[in-house]
Each structure stands twice: as C-alpha cells, then as structure tokens.
Design a protein around this motif. Structure first.
Motif, PDB file in Angstrom:
ATOM      1  N   UNK A 187     -38.803   2.135 -18.428  1.00  0.00           N
ATOM      2  CA  UNK A 187     -37.373   2.141 -18.757  1.00  0.00           C
ATOM      3  C   UNK A 187     -37.127   1.390 -20.063  1.00  0.00           C
ATOM      4  N   UNK A 188     -37.765   0.240 -20.212  1.00  0.00           N
ATOM      5  CA  UNK A 188     -37.633  -0.529 -21.443  1.00  0.00           C
ATOM      6  C   UNK A 188     -38.145   0.285 -22.636  1.00  0.00           C
ATOM      7  N   UNK A 189     -39.253   0.991 -22.424  1.00  0.00           N
ATOM      8  CA  UNK A 189     -39.812   1.830 -23.485  1.00  0.00           C
ATOM      9  C   UNK A 189     -38.807   2.909 -23.898  1.00  0.00           C
ATOM     10  N   UNK A 190     -38.216   3.577 -22.920  1.00  0.00           N
ATOM     11  CA  UNK A 190     -37.216   4.602 -23.225  1.00  0.00           C
ATOM     12  C   UNK A 190     -36.041   4.013 -23.994  1.00  0.00           C
ATOM     13  N   UNK A 191     -35.537   2.883 -23.533  1.00  0.00           N
ATOM     14  CA  UNK A 191     -34.400   2.239 -24.190  1.00  0.00           C
ATOM     15  C   UNK A 191     -34.748   1.848 -25.612  1.00  0.00           C
TER      16      UNK A 191
END
Length: 169
Positions: free
Chosen positions: A139-143
């Motif tokens: 999720x952090x990567x996507x954000x």
C-alpha cells in the motif's frame, strides 16, 4: 511510536547515528518533553544505530537530503482490492491514509523502508514478520508511486530488534 520519533528526529550524520549519538538524541527528546525518561529507557538504542550500518543506512548517510521521513499520504482504492470479502459488483471506495516511515530517492529509483519494533521470538524467522506487513508495504508503495515521479524499486522492513533490513519482493 517513540522509536519512530527517534528515527524521525535523529540527525543523519555518522556521529549522530552511533549508539552514543542515539542516546544524546533521546536525552534531547526527554529534555524537550517529547518523551518521558521511562519511555526513553525502553528504546532499543543499539537497534536504531545498527540501521545506519546496513547498506541502506549507509546510502542514507551518504545522501541525507534524499531521505524523506514520516511522510503522510492518502489515497482512494476500490474495497475489493483490499478485502477479499467485498465482491467487485458491490465495490466501495475506501480512503486509505497513513505515514510512510522513510524513503530514499536515488538515480535508479526509490527505496521504501518501514521500521518494525516487533519482538522476535526464539526460533521464529523473519518470514512471519514479512507476511504480517508485506500488504502494508505494498500500500505504501502504491501511494508513493502516485505521489512521487521516482518509482519504488526496492522496499523492505527494518527489524529494530534484530538489526536486519529485510527486502520485500
């Protein structure tokens, strides 16, 4: 939370990131009233200073202005992407928000790191910790990929207790 505060406030210099430097930063945080002395006594000073002996930690010290700490984010996702029990036909939009512990921008891409203070039990490997947090890191990567034009090319967990940086594929 206090460990994350130390990582956030610690000067990114060779002397400040030693065990003695981390203890000095803890004393400063106590003097400023940001943490109590009781909490400071429980901080894993060695674990924090060992981060800066990892390959990533050394890169950060070599390029401190390229390291970003405690970066907030928010994004909207389809609920079916997050939760198996939500059917695509009944998909709801979900607001996701959080704080990315740190990321280093390099000419070849961004390295994302999340600090974990979990207790590691004897005989348990890092696989359990990775399994527990890899979804969060994705999720952090996507954000981060949405917020930043420099793509995430590496991400991992820094396990404060063991002093390991574990790459997430």
């Amino acid at each position: 939370t206090a460990t994350h505060l130390v990582f956030q406030k610690l000067a990114l210099t060779a002397s400040a990131t030693t065990a003695a430097g981390v203890r000095d930063e803890l004393a400063r945080l106590v003097d400023q009233g940001l943490i109590t002395s009781a909490v400071a006594a429980k901080i894993n000073v060695t674990g924090i200073s060992r981060f800066f002996t990892t390959d990533l930690g050394k890169q950060i010290l070599a390029h401190p202005t390229d390291y970003h700490r405690e970066t907030p984010f928010a994004m909207v996702m389809n609920g079916a992407e997050l939760f198996k029990e939500i059917k695509t036909s009944n998909d709801e939009q979900v607001l996701i928000h959080g704080i990315i512990d740190g990321y280093l921008e390099t000419p070849t891409g961004t390295t994302l790191v999340d600090y974990k203070t979990d207790h590691l039990y004897p005989g348990s490997g890092t696989a359990e910790v990775v399994a527990r947090y890899q979804g969060q890191l994705r999720l952090y990567q996507q954000a981060l990929n949405l917020m930043n034009p420099v793509p995430v090319v590496q991400m991992g967990l820094y396990l404060v207790e063991s002093g390991q940086f574990v790459t997430i594929e």
